[in-house]
Design a protein around this motif. Structure first.
Motif, PDB file in Angstrom:
ATOM      1  N   ASP A 135       1.110  -0.765   0.122  1.00  0.00           N
ATOM      2  CA  ASP A 135       0.036  -0.372  -0.236  1.00  0.00           C
ATOM      3  C   ASP A 135       0.405   1.415   0.275  1.00  0.00           C
ATOM      4  OD1 ASP A 135      -2.956  -0.790  -0.048  1.00  0.00           O
ATOM      5  OD2 ASP A 135      -1.753  -2.009   2.551  1.00  0.00           O
ATOM      6  N   PRO A 136       1.398   1.388  -1.289  1.00  0.00           N
ATOM      7  CA  PRO A 136       2.563   3.044  -1.090  1.00  0.00           C
ATOM      8  C   PRO A 136       1.999   4.419  -0.960  1.00  0.00           C
ATOM      9  CG  PRO A 136       1.952   1.895  -3.321  1.00  0.00           C
ATOM     10  CD  PRO A 136       1.253   0.787  -2.584  1.00  0.00           C
ATOM     11  N   GLU A 137       2.646   5.149   0.054  1.00  0.00           N
ATOM     12  CA  GLU A 137       2.533   6.500   0.041  1.00  0.00           C
ATOM     13  C   GLU A 137       2.798   7.520   0.012  1.00  0.00           C
ATOM     14  OE1 GLU A 137       0.288   4.510   4.525  1.00  0.00           O
ATOM     15  OE2 GLU A 137       2.596   5.552   3.914  1.00  0.00           O
ATOM     16  N   MET A 138       2.735   8.785  -1.024  1.00  0.00           N
ATOM     17  CA  MET A 138       3.229   9.601  -1.133  1.00  0.00           C
ATOM     18  C   MET A 138       3.167  10.122   0.114  1.00  0.00           C
ATOM     19  SD  MET A 138       1.720  10.312  -4.356  1.00  0.00           S
ATOM     20  CE  MET A 138      -0.148  11.041  -4.101  1.00  0.00           C
ATOM     21  N   VAL A 139       4.259  11.272   0.777  1.00  0.00           N
ATOM     22  CA  VAL A 139       3.635  12.566   1.288  1.00  0.00           C
ATOM     23  C   VAL A 139       3.912  14.514   1.153  1.00  0.00           C
ATOM     24  CG1 VAL A 139       5.104  13.770   3.088  1.00  0.00           C
ATOM     25  CG2 VAL A 139       5.556  11.805   2.807  1.00  0.00           C
ATOM     26  N   VAL A 140       2.482  14.341   1.033  1.00  0.00           N
ATOM     27  CA  VAL A 140       2.100  16.002   0.201  1.00  0.00           C
ATOM     28  C   VAL A 140       1.673  16.565   0.907  1.00  0.00           C
ATOM     29  CG1 VAL A 140       0.601  16.292  -2.083  1.00  0.00           C
ATOM     30  CG2 VAL A 140       0.887  13.716  -1.783  1.00  0.00           C
ATOM     31  N   PRO A 141       2.351  17.519   0.702  1.00  0.00           N
ATOM     32  CA  PRO A 141       2.094  18.913   1.824  1.00  0.00           C
ATOM     33  C   PRO A 141       0.654  19.298   1.164  1.00  0.00           C
ATOM     34  CG  PRO A 141       4.355  19.224   1.057  1.00  0.00           C
ATOM     35  CD  PRO A 141       3.564  18.122   0.719  1.00  0.00           C
ATOM     36  N   VAL A 142      -0.228  20.007   1.945  1.00  0.00           N
ATOM     37  CA  VAL A 142      -1.416  20.334   1.929  1.00  0.00           C
ATOM     38  C   VAL A 142      -1.603  21.171   0.854  1.00  0.00           C
ATOM     39  CG1 VAL A 142      -2.036  19.981   3.810  1.00  0.00           C
ATOM     40  CG2 VAL A 142      -1.431  22.065   3.590  1.00  0.00           C
ATOM     41  N   THR A 143      -0.872  22.009   0.305  1.00  0.00           N
ATOM     42  CA  THR A 143      -1.261  23.725  -0.285  1.00  0.00           C
ATOM     43  C   THR A 143      -0.232  22.835  -2.256  1.00  0.00           C
ATOM     44  OG1 THR A 143       1.338  24.125   0.654  1.00  0.00           O
ATOM     45  CG2 THR A 143      -0.113  25.526   0.680  1.00  0.00           C
ATOM     46  N   ALA A 144       0.011  21.605  -2.143  1.00  0.00           N
ATOM     47  CA  ALA A 144       0.244  20.755  -3.392  1.00  0.00           C
ATOM     48  C   ALA A 144      -0.494  21.223  -4.774  1.00  0.00           C
ATOM     49  CB  ALA A 144       1.063  19.086  -3.146  1.00  0.00           C
ATOM     50  N   HIS A 145      -0.244  20.935  -5.167  1.00  0.00           N
ATOM     51  CA  HIS A 145      -1.353  20.707  -6.003  1.00  0.00           C
ATOM     52  C   HIS A 145      -2.333  19.774  -6.374  1.00  0.00           C
ATOM     53  CE1 HIS A 145      -3.515  21.052 -10.153  1.00  0.00           C
ATOM     54  NE2 HIS A 145      -3.488  22.409 -10.434  1.00  0.00           N
ATOM     55  N   PRO A 146      -3.867  19.658  -6.813  1.00  0.00           N
ATOM     56  CA  PRO A 146      -4.539  18.652  -6.658  1.00  0.00           C
ATOM     57  C   PRO A 146      -4.186  17.029  -7.571  1.00  0.00           C
ATOM     58  CG  PRO A 146      -6.264  20.413  -6.087  1.00  0.00           C
ATOM     59  CD  PRO A 146      -4.387  20.784  -6.614  1.00  0.00           C
ATOM     60  N   ALA A 147      -3.357  17.536  -8.578  1.00  0.00           N
ATOM     61  CA  ALA A 147      -2.941  16.698  -9.657  1.00  0.00           C
ATOM     62  C   ALA A 147      -2.148  15.374  -9.269  1.00  0.00           C
ATOM     63  CB  ALA A 147      -2.040  17.517 -10.487  1.00  0.00           C
ATOM     64  N   PHE A 148      -1.846  15.602  -7.474  1.00  0.00           N
ATOM     65  CA  PHE A 148      -0.858  14.567  -7.064  1.00  0.00           C
ATOM     66  C   PHE A 148      -2.511  13.993  -6.303  1.00  0.00           C
ATOM     67  CE2 PHE A 148       3.244  17.378  -6.627  1.00  0.00           C
ATOM     68  CZ  PHE A 148       3.338  16.983  -7.088  1.00  0.00           C
ATOM     69  N   LEU A 149      -3.534  14.201  -6.086  1.00  0.00           N
ATOM     70  CA  LEU A 149      -4.107  13.337  -5.682  1.00  0.00           C
ATOM     71  C   LEU A 149      -4.545  12.695  -6.067  1.00  0.00           C
ATOM     72  CD1 LEU A 149      -6.049  16.400  -3.022  1.00  0.00           C
ATOM     73  CD2 LEU A 149      -3.841  15.303  -2.484  1.00  0.00           C
ATOM     74  N   LYS A 150      -4.907  13.092  -7.328  1.00  0.00           N
ATOM     75  CA  LYS A 150      -5.095  12.381  -8.728  1.00  0.00           C
ATOM     76  C   LYS A 150      -4.038  11.607  -9.450  1.00  0.00           C
ATOM     77  CE  LYS A 150      -7.791  14.566 -12.104  1.00  0.00           C
ATOM     78  NZ  LYS A 150      -7.631  16.063 -13.598  1.00  0.00           N
ATOM     79  N   ALA A 151      -3.352  12.028  -9.289  1.00  0.00           N
ATOM     80  CA  ALA A 151      -2.612  10.780  -9.120  1.00  0.00           C
ATOM     81  C   ALA A 151      -2.701   9.125  -7.779  1.00  0.00           C
ATOM     82  CB  ALA A 151      -1.487  10.706  -9.458  1.00  0.00           C
ATOM     83  N   GLY A 152      -2.799   9.817  -6.965  1.00  0.00           N
ATOM     84  CA  GLY A 152      -3.151   8.911  -5.542  1.00  0.00           C
ATOM     85  C   GLY A 152      -4.216   7.911  -6.503  1.00  0.00           C
ATOM     86  N   GLU A 153      -5.145   8.545  -6.589  1.00  0.00           N
ATOM     87  CA  GLU A 153      -6.430   7.462  -6.763  1.00  0.00           C
ATOM     88  C   GLU A 153      -6.458   7.134  -8.165  1.00  0.00           C
ATOM     89  OE1 GLU A 153      -9.467  10.467  -7.938  1.00  0.00           O
ATOM     90  OE2 GLU A 153      -9.586  11.427  -5.720  1.00  0.00           O
ATOM     91  N   LEU A 154      -5.594   7.370  -8.744  1.00  0.00           N
ATOM     92  CA  LEU A 154      -5.747   7.076 -10.497  1.00  0.00           C
ATOM     93  C   LEU A 154      -4.488   5.697 -10.163  1.00  0.00           C
ATOM     94  CD1 LEU A 154      -4.913   9.387 -13.246  1.00  0.00           C
ATOM     95  CD2 LEU A 154      -7.500   7.783 -12.786  1.00  0.00           C
ATOM     96  N   LEU A 155      -3.528   5.559  -8.956  1.00  0.00           N
ATOM     97  CA  LEU A 155      -1.706   5.008  -9.523  1.00  0.00           C
ATOM     98  C   LEU A 155      -2.150   3.523  -8.293  1.00  0.00           C
ATOM     99  CD1 LEU A 155       0.312   7.179 -11.182  1.00  0.00           C
ATOM    100  CD2 LEU A 155      -0.515   5.089 -12.026  1.00  0.00           C
ATOM    101  N   GLY A 156      -3.646   4.099  -6.964  1.00  0.00           N
ATOM    102  CA  GLY A 156      -3.632   3.121  -5.670  1.00  0.00           C
ATOM    103  C   GLY A 156      -2.138   3.773  -4.408  1.00  0.00           C
TER     104      GLY A 156
END
Length: 450
Positions: A135-156
């Motif tokens: 269950d991989p994780e990435m550390v994402v500041p709350v000000t980072a672009h939502p593209a990281f969140l979209k990547a997380g949704e798409l890529l697990g």
């Protein structure tokens, strides 16, 4: 029935036309569609459009038209595009301090694709080198672009949020605390979109390296303006491949690179990581398919236009552009300081920033500015309005400051309105009592269905 007979105009595309229009009629319809658009050429909008001026834009648009039909899906059919893509990547790697002997990258269709591909590269490398991570994780500041969140949704890949400190920059201690045995990468911004501040990349890079993970820097806005602002003598925090812990960067051509829409880059310190970005499909009856990016068809015009932008301007041209941009930014900051009710959030080093107030309602300030013909982006946490400065704004700085002072002077006290939820890229907000996620999805649906 021909297309010309459909009425009213907004219904003219509701049915497939039996007959077409002449070229001039099509152009007339296009101009009619544009009638309600914001007048970006007159500097009335502070986002979405990046223009370095008519002469530059003509060169870029000519290059786009020259290669509008070509497709980098077939690099052997169109080696010109393959060459231009490589050269754009090499030029960006050079600008951002990478070692040309070991670094690499590709062009993409935009910052979102760049970030998704970077996350894919880290995920697939972890699958190969750290198979115990399920269950991989990435550390994402709350000000980072939502593209990281979209990547997380798409890529697990689960995003683990990191708060910012009083400067609106990612908190290094919280960043370190968020790293676990399942973390495959950390993320940072240079600058972040909401406040225009650069995360403490040197600190985050050192933390990431100490844990043996990569650090991706989203420089989709800053990839061009930050290096040239530094050359011009502005104090710019370290953010690029000169920072040892930075392992990948996304940098848009179609923002401050002044390339055509649909052109960005994803860049890697070590090109071996880029290999995990790629995909290969070997059992398809249509043939063996190797795909370097998410898109299959890769429009030639975007690649040619991006290449043309860089080789037309060179360092001297970009330096002249950003001299103008930064002088306009300095004038705006000075003018904002002269308006008692307002201040700039944080300490943004370049031409992306937000204006806030503890005295007046910023949503009302935005409304009043729009009554004078400005298109204003609203933000929350805290309530603010957002500006990205471009050459088109140089002639209107004084007018905008006068209107900003007028808007602040006549706005009600802070907290007078319900505030609502600000929508990114949309000159509007949602009612504070709304189920925001559902309302956003409803709005997206209505955009296509009404």
């Amino acid at each position: 029935m021909s297309l010309a007979e459909f009425e009213p105009p907004e219904q003219q595309v509701a049915h497939f036309p039996a007959e077409g229009l002449s070229g001039e009629e099509v152009r007339e319809r296009l101009r009619a569609h544009r009638a309600a658009d914001v007048d970006w050429r007159s500097g009335r909008i502070w986002s979405l459009v990046y223009s370095a001026g008519p002469e530059h834009d003509d060169v870029v648009h000519d290059a786009y038209r020259e290669f509008a039909a070509e497709n980098l899906l077939g690099p052997t059919a169109f080696p010109s595009l393959a060459t231009m893509e490589k050269q754009v990547v090499w030029m960006l790697l050079d600008l951002l301090g990478a070692d040309p002997r070991t670094s690499g990258g590709t062009m993409t269709s935009g910052g979102t694709e760049s970030m998704i591909l970077a996350v894919k590269a880290y995920r697939d490398r972890a699958r190969a080198e750290r198979p115990e991570i399920t269950d991989p994780e990435m550390v994402v500041p709350v000000t980072a672009h939502p593209a990281f969140l979209k990547a997380g949704e798409l890529l697990g890949v689960r995003p683990v949020p990191v708060p910012v400190d009083h400067t609106f920059r990612a908190d290094p201690s919280a960043f370190a605390a968020a790293i676990s045995e399942s973390t495959i990468l950390g993320c940072a911004s240079a600058p972040c979109f909401p406040y225009g501040v650069v995360d403490p990349i040197e600190d985050l890079g050192a933390i990431a390296a100490s844990y043996g993970i990569g650090l991706h820097v989203d420089a989709t806005i800053g990839g061009f303006v930050l290096p040239f602002a530094r050359e011009l003598g502005y104090e710019v925090p370290a953010f690029d491949f000169g920072v040892p812990g930075v392992t990948s960067i996304s940098a848009d051509m179609h923002k401050y690179g002044y390339g055509p829409k649909g052109s960005s880059t994803v860049l890697y310190r070590d090109r071996e990581l880029r290999r995990y970005q790629f995909s290969a499909y070997t059992s398809w009856p249509g043939g063996i398919l190797g795909s370097p990016t998410i898109l299959g068809t890769r429009p030639g015009g975007a690649i040619a236009g991006a290449w043309a932008a860089i080789v037309y301007e060179g360092k001297a041209g970009y330096r002249a552009i950003f001299t103008e941009v930064m002088k306009a930014t300095d004038r705006l900051h000075e003018g904002i300081r002269a308006i008692p009710e307002l201040y700039v959030l944080g300490d943004p080093p370049v031409s992306v920033f937000a204006i806030a107030s503890e005295q007046v309602d910023m949503m009302a300030v935005a409304d009043r500015l729009e009554s004078r013909g400005w298109w204003i982006d609203r933000q929350r946490d805290p309530d603010s309005i957002h500006l990205i400065v471009n050459p088109t704004h140089v002639p209107v700085v004084d007018e905008f400051l006068r209107d900003l002072g007028w808007a602040a002077g006549g706005a009600p006290p802070a907290g007078s309105t319900d505030g609502g939820a600000a929508l990114y890229g949309v000159s509007a907000r949602l009612d504070a009592s709304t189920d925001v996620e559902a309302a956003v999805l409803d709005q997206l649906e209505s955009r296509y269905d009404s």
